[in-house]
Design an enzyme around this catalytic site. Structure first.
Site, mmCIF file in Angstrom:
data_model
loop_
_atom_site.group_PDB
_atom_site.id
_atom_site.type_symbol
_atom_site.label_atom_id
_atom_site.label_comp_id
_atom_site.label_asym_id
_atom_site.label_seq_id
_atom_site.Cartn_x
_atom_site.Cartn_y
_atom_site.Cartn_z
ATOM 1 N N HIS A 105 66.160 16.326 35.083
ATOM 2 C CA HIS A 105 66.202 15.593 36.198
ATOM 3 C C HIS A 105 64.986 14.272 35.528
ATOM 4 O O HIS A 105 63.988 14.624 35.190
ATOM 5 C CB HIS A 105 65.323 16.313 37.455
ATOM 6 C CG HIS A 105 65.524 15.655 38.669
ATOM 7 N ND1 HIS A 105 66.755 15.705 39.288
ATOM 8 C CD2 HIS A 105 64.503 14.800 39.979
ATOM 9 C CE1 HIS A 105 66.157 14.823 41.092
ATOM 10 N NE2 HIS A 105 64.963 14.726 40.888
ATOM 11 N N GLU B 238 69.072 20.300 35.365
ATOM 12 C CA GLU B 238 68.009 19.406 36.646
ATOM 13 C C GLU B 238 66.346 19.669 36.582
ATOM 14 O O GLU B 238 65.812 18.965 36.146
ATOM 15 C CB GLU B 238 68.526 19.432 37.786
ATOM 16 C CG GLU B 238 69.349 19.013 38.497
ATOM 17 C CD GLU B 238 69.185 17.304 38.419
ATOM 18 O OE1 GLU B 238 68.514 17.104 38.748
ATOM 19 O OE2 GLU B 238 70.408 17.020 38.778
ATOM 20 N N SER C 259 67.220 10.775 43.041
ATOM 21 C CA SER C 259 66.491 11.735 43.675
ATOM 22 C C SER C 259 66.165 11.849 45.302
ATOM 23 O O SER C 259 67.283 11.791 45.934
ATOM 24 C CB SER C 259 64.912 12.711 43.086
ATOM 25 O OG SER C 259 64.525 13.843 43.402
#
Ligand SMILES: *[C@@H]1O[C@H](CO)[C@@H](O)[C@H](O)[C@H]1NC(C)=O
Ligand SMILES: *[C@@H]1O[C@H](CO)[C@@H](O)[C@H](O)[C@H]1NC(C)=O
Ligand SMILES: *[C@@H]1O[C@H](CO)[C@@H](O)[C@H](O)[C@H]1NC(C)=O
Length: 545
Positions: free
Chosen positions: A451, A334, A204
């Site tokens: 994510h 995500e 990220s």
């Protein structure tokens, strides 16, 4: 006899076992004491945690370029447990300290020359850390034959205040990463690591950082490969030279005068870090949007060493970057979690219904891009979000895809297409749905692969998952992912026909013609043109080639 003695002595100079569990390594800066720990599958390794790599960035050093640590000789640096984390408001922790420029080294064989993986943590440039007890446990990767380094860097206003003046030129958090990489270059040999084989592994915000290191003049030569997971510097928004508006907002919240820049910096430089954390929620425009609130800037020249001197996206477009082998990818779902919570939130749903053109560019990271209002409506249509949002009723999936693509997916897609012209890229989509996840829905079951979920099979993240055992269903994905990633760290190519877990895999690199990617699910499979319909819509709407 003399020769034998010499060998013994030189080995002793590198590593002496002080007691059954403590271990000491000498470096030019001084000695460092660590401990022995056990890997996921029970192999012993040496852990040196909380090693200070830069001076405590307080007083005159706040907001400025980090200064490398000075020798602590003749004392021994105690690195037997985790150090502090950089001040942050997320996931309550009593261990916040500005003296957080620390790194952790994990190594099985101190007398070796193993490939080094340096992990740059996630957290939107305002949260998380490289510590083993909260965010980045080494136990999974320590079953492989590498040296692992995890690092902290300054966060939030303390890390990214950018007034466009010499007092706060910006990018301090990135420069911390650079100083940590220079420490690795200079000292990792003493821990059994090869300074000529350094792979950056970023998640990220950490993944976006890798793309920036590739163009930064400060980072040249400090790394040789990159694994960029779910984050990219290829933003639609133009990079700016400062974030003066954010600095003013911070000053106001800290009850500082906002009349002139020098006053702002002077006042907030004297504010205790705890006060910054109290203002954290109010630093965003609304909710926690935009997620990328503290940003990299193109630094003006005040004689300081500059992390970014030119527009990074233009540099990537022109092939003006470190052309290293890369693994790049994203997860299938995500940020579905954030879409779910936002659509349930009455206030945000109301804003989305009434002010979509104003707030979509903030949420989806294309503020101040030409035609952003018109484009917001085109995007809304492309993702079939034509009906009014009724909190708790409207399905969150379409917005989940749009939000994920705005914040992660499309910038990653652009990054792959920009760098894929110049350098070998292995592209992936992680779709494995496990028992543990950063988004449980419905009930206590994982929604998909969101994510952070793939990270659980590379690092131990106690917040989200236990340490998997050999008999857990996650064992296979842990073996596969750690083997792919470390094979790449060794050779620049993740394929390895000799490995029992990878022998059936033929992961072809990405090409502009074929747009290959590997789907990492229960099984491996190759695909072409990841999320083609969605990403083509972005390209068309934003008139990108
Ligand atoms: C360390 O490595 C050197 C060179 O490979 C070798 O000669 C020596 O025996 C090793 N020492 C230990 C303690 O493993
Ligand atoms: C700023 O002033 C307000 C009003 O006096 C006060 O409530 C707030 O706590 C102050 N903020 C900080 C960070 O000191
Ligand atoms: C967007 O543009 C407006 C008006 O030009 C400016 O005031 C604002 O600071 C800009 N915001 C960002 C994030 O660039």
């Amino acid at each position: 006899m003399i020769r034998l003695l010499f060998l013994t002595l030189s080995a002793a100079a590198i590593a002496t076992i002080a007691s059954s569990s403590n271990i000491e390594v000498s470096t030019t800066l001084g000695n460092i004491r660590g401990v022995k720990l056990k890997s996921r599958l029970g192999e012993e390794f040496n852990a040196f945690r909380g090693i200070r790599y830069a001076k405590n960035p307080i007083g005159e050093l706040r907001f400025k370029n980090p200064q490398p640590v000075e020798s602590w000789k003749p004392t021994i640096f105690d690195a037997t447990k985790d150090g502090p984390r950089c001040p942050q408001d997320q996931f309550d922790s009593p261990d916040n300290s500005e003296d957080c420029l620390r790194l952790n080294v994990y190594s099985k064989d101190l007398n070796a020359s193993k490939p080094v993986i340096v992990f740059i943590h996630a957290g939107g440039f305002y949260g998380s850390s490289g510590r083993s007890n909260t965010d980045a446990g080494p136990q999974l990767l320590m079953d492989r034959d590498i040296v692992l380094v995890t690092i902290n860097y300054r966060l939030g206003t303390l890390g990214y205040l950018a007034t466009g003046t010499a007092e706060a030129p910006g990018n301090a958090g990135f420069k911390d990463q650079v100083i940590a990489l220079r420490w690795v270059r200079d000292h990792i040999r003493n821990f059994g690591g090869d300074p000529n084989s350094v792979t950056l592994l970023g998640y990220s915000a950490g993944s976006m950082s890798i793309g920036l290191h590739m163009v930064s003049p400060m980072s040249k030569g400090l790394f040789h490969k990159g694994i960029a997971m779910s984050g990219s510097p290829a933003l639609l928004e133009k990079y700016k030279e400062d974030q003066l508006d954010l600095a003013q907002r911070q000053a106001k919240l800290l009850n500082c005068s906002v009349d002139n820049i020098d006053e702002i910096v002077k006042c907030i430089k004297e504010t205790p870090f705890e006060d910054f954390l109290k203002t954290f929620d109010k630093m965003f425009d609304f909710g926690y949007h935009p997620m990328l609130n503290w940003r990299p800037v193109i630094e003006k020249d005040f004689g300081q060493e500059r992390f970014l001197t030119d527009d990074p996206v233009a540099a990537l477009e022109q092939g003006n970057f470190q052309k290293i082998p890369l693994i790049v990818g994203m997860t299938k779902d995500e940020f579905a979690r954030i879409a779910y919570y936002n659509l349930k939130d009455e206030k945000i749903a109301k804003k989305m219904n009434e002010n979509w053109e104003e707030i979509a560019p903030i949420m989806l990271h294309y503020r101040n891009v030409t035609n952003s209002k018109e484009n917001s409506n085109l995007l809304r249509d492309a993702y079939h979000m034509d009906k009014e949002i009724i909190p708790g009723t409207t399905p969150f999936e379409p917005f989940g895809k749009l939000y994920s693509d705005g914040v992660i997916g499309f910038p990653v897609h652009r990054f792959v297409h920009l760098v894929g012209k110049y350098t070998p890229v292995h592209y992936y989509c992680f779709s494995y749905k496990g028992r543990f996840s950063d988004f449980k829905y419905p009930g206590d079951t994982a929604y998909g692969a969101v994510h952070h979920d793939d990270l659980l099979y590379l690092l131990h993240v106690p917040r989200l998952a236990p340490l998997f055992s050999k008999t857990d269903p996650e064992d296979k994905i842990v073996e596969r992912l750690t083997r792919l990633w470390t094979q790449f760290a060794k050779t620049g190519n993740p394929n390895n026909k000799m490995d029992e877990y990878l022998k059936n895999l033929e992961w072809n690199p990405f090409t502009i013609e074929d747009e290959n990617y590997l789907n990492i699910g229960d099984e491996f499979s190759m695909g072409k043109k990841l999320f083609d319909e969605r990403f083509s819509a972005w390209e068309k709407i934003f008139k990108l080639k």
